[in-house]
Design an enzyme around this catalytic site. Structure first.
Site, mmCIF file in Angstrom:
data_model
loop_
_atom_site.group_PDB
_atom_site.id
_atom_site.type_symbol
_atom_site.label_atom_id
_atom_site.label_comp_id
_atom_site.label_asym_id
_atom_site.label_seq_id
_atom_site.Cartn_x
_atom_site.Cartn_y
_atom_site.Cartn_z
ATOM 1 N N GLU A 73 -29.981 10.249 151.829
ATOM 2 C CA GLU A 73 -29.068 9.376 152.603
ATOM 3 C C GLU A 73 -28.530 8.238 151.738
ATOM 4 O OE1 GLU A 73 -29.617 8.701 156.718
ATOM 5 O OE2 GLU A 73 -30.880 10.479 156.950
ATOM 6 N N ILE B 195 -29.440 20.804 152.188
ATOM 7 C CA ILE B 195 -29.199 20.377 153.567
ATOM 8 C C ILE B 195 -30.492 20.459 154.390
ATOM 9 C CG2 ILE B 195 -27.833 20.779 155.669
ATOM 10 C CD1 ILE B 195 -26.287 19.717 153.071
ATOM 11 N N GLY C 250 -58.542 5.366 143.831
ATOM 12 C CA GLY C 250 -58.951 5.894 142.524
ATOM 13 C C GLY C 250 -58.886 7.417 142.481
ATOM 14 N N GLN D 99 -62.182 -8.788 144.914
ATOM 15 C CA GLN D 99 -60.928 -9.515 145.133
ATOM 16 C C GLN D 99 -59.698 -8.760 144.612
ATOM 17 O OE1 GLN D 99 -60.138 -13.446 143.371
ATOM 18 N NE2 GLN D 99 -60.005 -14.213 145.469
HETATM 19 N N1 COS Z 1 -17.435 2.285 157.101
HETATM 20 C C1 COS Z 1 -16.091 2.380 157.211
HETATM 21 N N2 COS Z 1 -15.287 2.647 156.169
HETATM 22 C C2 COS Z 1 -15.855 2.851 154.972
HETATM 23 C C3 COS Z 1 -17.250 2.779 154.778
HETATM 24 C C4 COS Z 1 -18.053 2.492 155.912
HETATM 25 N N3 COS Z 1 -19.369 2.404 155.822
HETATM 26 N N4 COS Z 1 -17.524 3.032 153.482
HETATM 27 C C5 COS Z 1 -16.345 3.235 152.870
HETATM 28 N N5 COS Z 1 -15.335 3.147 153.777
HETATM 29 C C6 COS Z 1 -13.908 3.294 153.538
HETATM 30 C C7 COS Z 1 -13.421 2.295 152.512
HETATM 31 O O1 COS Z 1 -13.045 1.085 153.129
HETATM 32 C C8 COS Z 1 -12.229 3.010 151.917
HETATM 33 O O2 COS Z 1 -11.127 2.895 152.796
HETATM 34 P P1 COS Z 1 -9.617 2.755 152.229
HETATM 35 O O3 COS Z 1 -9.310 4.059 151.574
HETATM 36 O O4 COS Z 1 -8.832 2.483 153.456
HETATM 37 O O5 COS Z 1 -9.668 1.608 151.262
HETATM 38 C C9 COS Z 1 -12.658 4.477 151.920
HETATM 39 O O6 COS Z 1 -13.670 4.580 152.936
HETATM 40 C C10 COS Z 1 -13.229 4.912 150.584
HETATM 41 O O7 COS Z 1 -14.283 3.992 150.289
HETATM 42 P P2 COS Z 1 -14.795 3.688 148.801
HETATM 43 O O8 COS Z 1 -13.604 3.497 147.900
HETATM 44 O O9 COS Z 1 -15.810 2.615 148.871
HETATM 45 O O10 COS Z 1 -15.456 5.094 148.454
HETATM 46 P P3 COS Z 1 -16.274 5.574 147.188
HETATM 47 O O11 COS Z 1 -15.800 6.931 146.862
HETATM 48 O O12 COS Z 1 -16.272 4.522 146.127
HETATM 49 O O13 COS Z 1 -17.771 5.764 147.773
HETATM 50 C C11 COS Z 1 -19.995 5.134 148.479
HETATM 51 C C12 COS Z 1 -18.503 4.793 148.433
HETATM 52 C C13 COS Z 1 -20.640 5.183 147.117
HETATM 53 C C14 COS Z 1 -20.619 4.033 149.316
HETATM 54 C C15 COS Z 1 -20.168 6.497 149.197
HETATM 55 O O14 COS Z 1 -19.679 7.536 148.403
HETATM 56 C C16 COS Z 1 -21.620 6.789 149.558
HETATM 57 O O15 COS Z 1 -22.141 6.293 150.557
HETATM 58 N N6 COS Z 1 -22.300 7.624 148.738
HETATM 59 C C17 COS Z 1 -23.626 8.084 149.041
HETATM 60 C C18 COS Z 1 -23.545 9.292 149.895
HETATM 61 C C19 COS Z 1 -24.848 9.652 150.500
HETATM 62 O O16 COS Z 1 -25.477 8.862 151.186
HETATM 63 N N7 COS Z 1 -25.251 10.889 150.265
HETATM 64 C C20 COS Z 1 -26.422 11.419 150.846
HETATM 65 C C21 COS Z 1 -26.032 12.644 151.564
HETATM 66 S S1 COS Z 1 -26.356 12.627 153.221
HETATM 67 S S2 COS Z 1 -28.292 12.996 153.282
#
Ligand code: COS
Length: 385
Positions: free
Chosen positions: A363, A156, A339, A278
């Protein structure tokens, strides 16, 4: 390129540049070497009202948008990504309150955040929940008027230094992503401690720590929005914040380019400055072109988000993906242009290359950004049919 900044925007950029040049450049190597949190610089940024740029005036902020924040992040990143990460992570931690907090929460927390009196951190990641953000295991159980938190957050940013933490925890483990909720936890709450501080490849001036919750009791009113909305709070927060990571990419790439171009003018080989060769010119030309393209994209997306556009997942992922890939390539090429000198700690580009790597990871990895863009494209193409 002239991006036709308003007077206020120019003022923010110029002041950020001045702080970067006068306060950050002279100490960046030492902060990196000693892995020291940049408290003096944080205080200077606070005195210059930089923590309140994007916070509405009614809560003590400057009332500007993400675009102005982007300008500040870019300038600080040109000098040191460790410093800019410590700064930008505040916005990441604040967006859950700004976007979904109650009026009481905004009044209670935003003025101190805007003044820089209290730093903020965002706690989503865990050992088993990195790319898979819905895999959070930390729990929050409602007991009377309190939520009881148990679990460990990992890696974190601003951990230990921040006083306000926005935390994602499961209120119902059976519901997957829909069982997550977001909370505000203050430092010094009994049951909330810090684990080990990480020893990192880059951004070493920033603090990266574990957050440990052991029967940590917080008032029921510290929930952000309501139970079950935590995953959306986290996703919308990242949608807002990822453009800032893109701005970090533009900044560090510009810093590396400037150092490499200057060196290439001064370094004589075969009886001429190496910039006359170049092969070197072509490398610099590619670097400069990519930086300008990244900046244009990051600025456009930041303005698009500020316009109030509702769904910005795809655009912010594009800005983060493109600009941070550019940052990695440009910083590696800056070392190459210089270099052997580029490889030495005496020059700043080896640090920039080490620092830039995290931008492709945090992120959301750049592979996750492609997933986000891909999912949006699927949605768009099915709408058009
Ligand atoms: N805005 C609004 N809703 C969102 C959304 C967004 N940006 N992204 C996902 N949702 C919603 C989806 O529509 C879905 O809704 P329903 O349950 O109603 O269908 C729900 O959230 C779950 O979405 P999804 O099935 O796409 O979730 P996944 O578990 O497949 O994960 C990713 C999606 C991979 C995009 C997500 O886990 C992610 O962003 N991972 C990276 C996390 C990250 O950035 N970590 C760094 C830590 S912070 S430094």
């Amino acid at each position: 390129m002239d991006y036709f900044l308003t007077e206020d925007q120019q003022m923010i950029r110029d002041l950020a540049r001045e702080i970067a040049d006068e306060k950050v450049l002279p100490v960046r190597a030492e902060l990196d070497e000693k892995e020291e949190f940049p408290w003096d610089i944080i205080k200077t940024l606070a005195q210059s009202d930089f923590f309140g740029i994007y916070i509405p005036e009614e809560y003590g902020g400057m009332g500007k948008g993400g675009f102005e924040l982007t300008l500040a992040i870019e300038e600080l990143s040109r000098a040191c990504l460790g410093v800019s990460t410590s700064y930008a992570a505040n916005a990441l931690g604040t967006y859950p309150i700004l976007l979904y907090g109650s009026e009481e929460q905004k009044k209670k927390y935003l003025p101190d955040i805007a003044s820089g009196k209290r730093l903020v951190a965002f706690g989503l990641t865990e050992a088993g929940a990195g790319s898979d953000a819905a895999g959070v295991q930390t729990t929050a159980r409602l007991e009377g008027n309190e939520y009881v938190l148990n679990g460990t957050k990992q890696w974190i940013t601003n951990g230990g230094e921040a006083e306000i933490y926005t935390i994602i925890a499961m209120t119902d483990r059976n519901k997957g992503a829909r069982g997550a909720s977001a909370f505000i936890v203050e430092k010094d709450t009994p049951g909330f401690t810090f684990g080990k501080k990480e020893n990192k490849l880059g951004i070493r001036a920033s603090s990266t720590r574990e957050l440990v919750f052991e029967n940590c009791r917080i008032p029921k009113e510290n929930i952000i929005s309501k139970e079950g909305t935590g995953f959306i709070v986290a996703m919308k927060t990242l949608d807002k914040s990822r453009t800032g990571v893109g701005a970090q990419g533009v900044g560090v790439a510009q810093g590396a380019f400037d150092a490499a171009a200057q060196f290439a003018k001064e370094r004589i080989q075969f009886g001429q400055p190496v910039i006359s060769i170049q092969a070197v010119q072509h490398m610099l030309a590619d670097m400069a072109t990519n930086i300008e393209a990244a900046r244009a994209l990051v600025y456009s997306v930041a303005k698009y988000i500020d316009s109030g556009a509702k769904d910005v997942s795809k655009e912010s992922a594009m800005a983060k993906l493109f600009a941070t890939d550019v940052a990695m390539k440009v910083t590696v090429d800056a070392v190459q242009v210089m270099g052997g000198s580029g490889y030495m700690r005496e020059y700043p580009v080896e640090k920039m290359m080490r620092d830039a790597k995290i931008l492709q990871i945090y992120e959301g990895t750049n592979q996750i950004q492609k997933n986000v863009i891909g999912q949006a494209l699927i949605k768009e193409t099915s709408k058009k049919r």
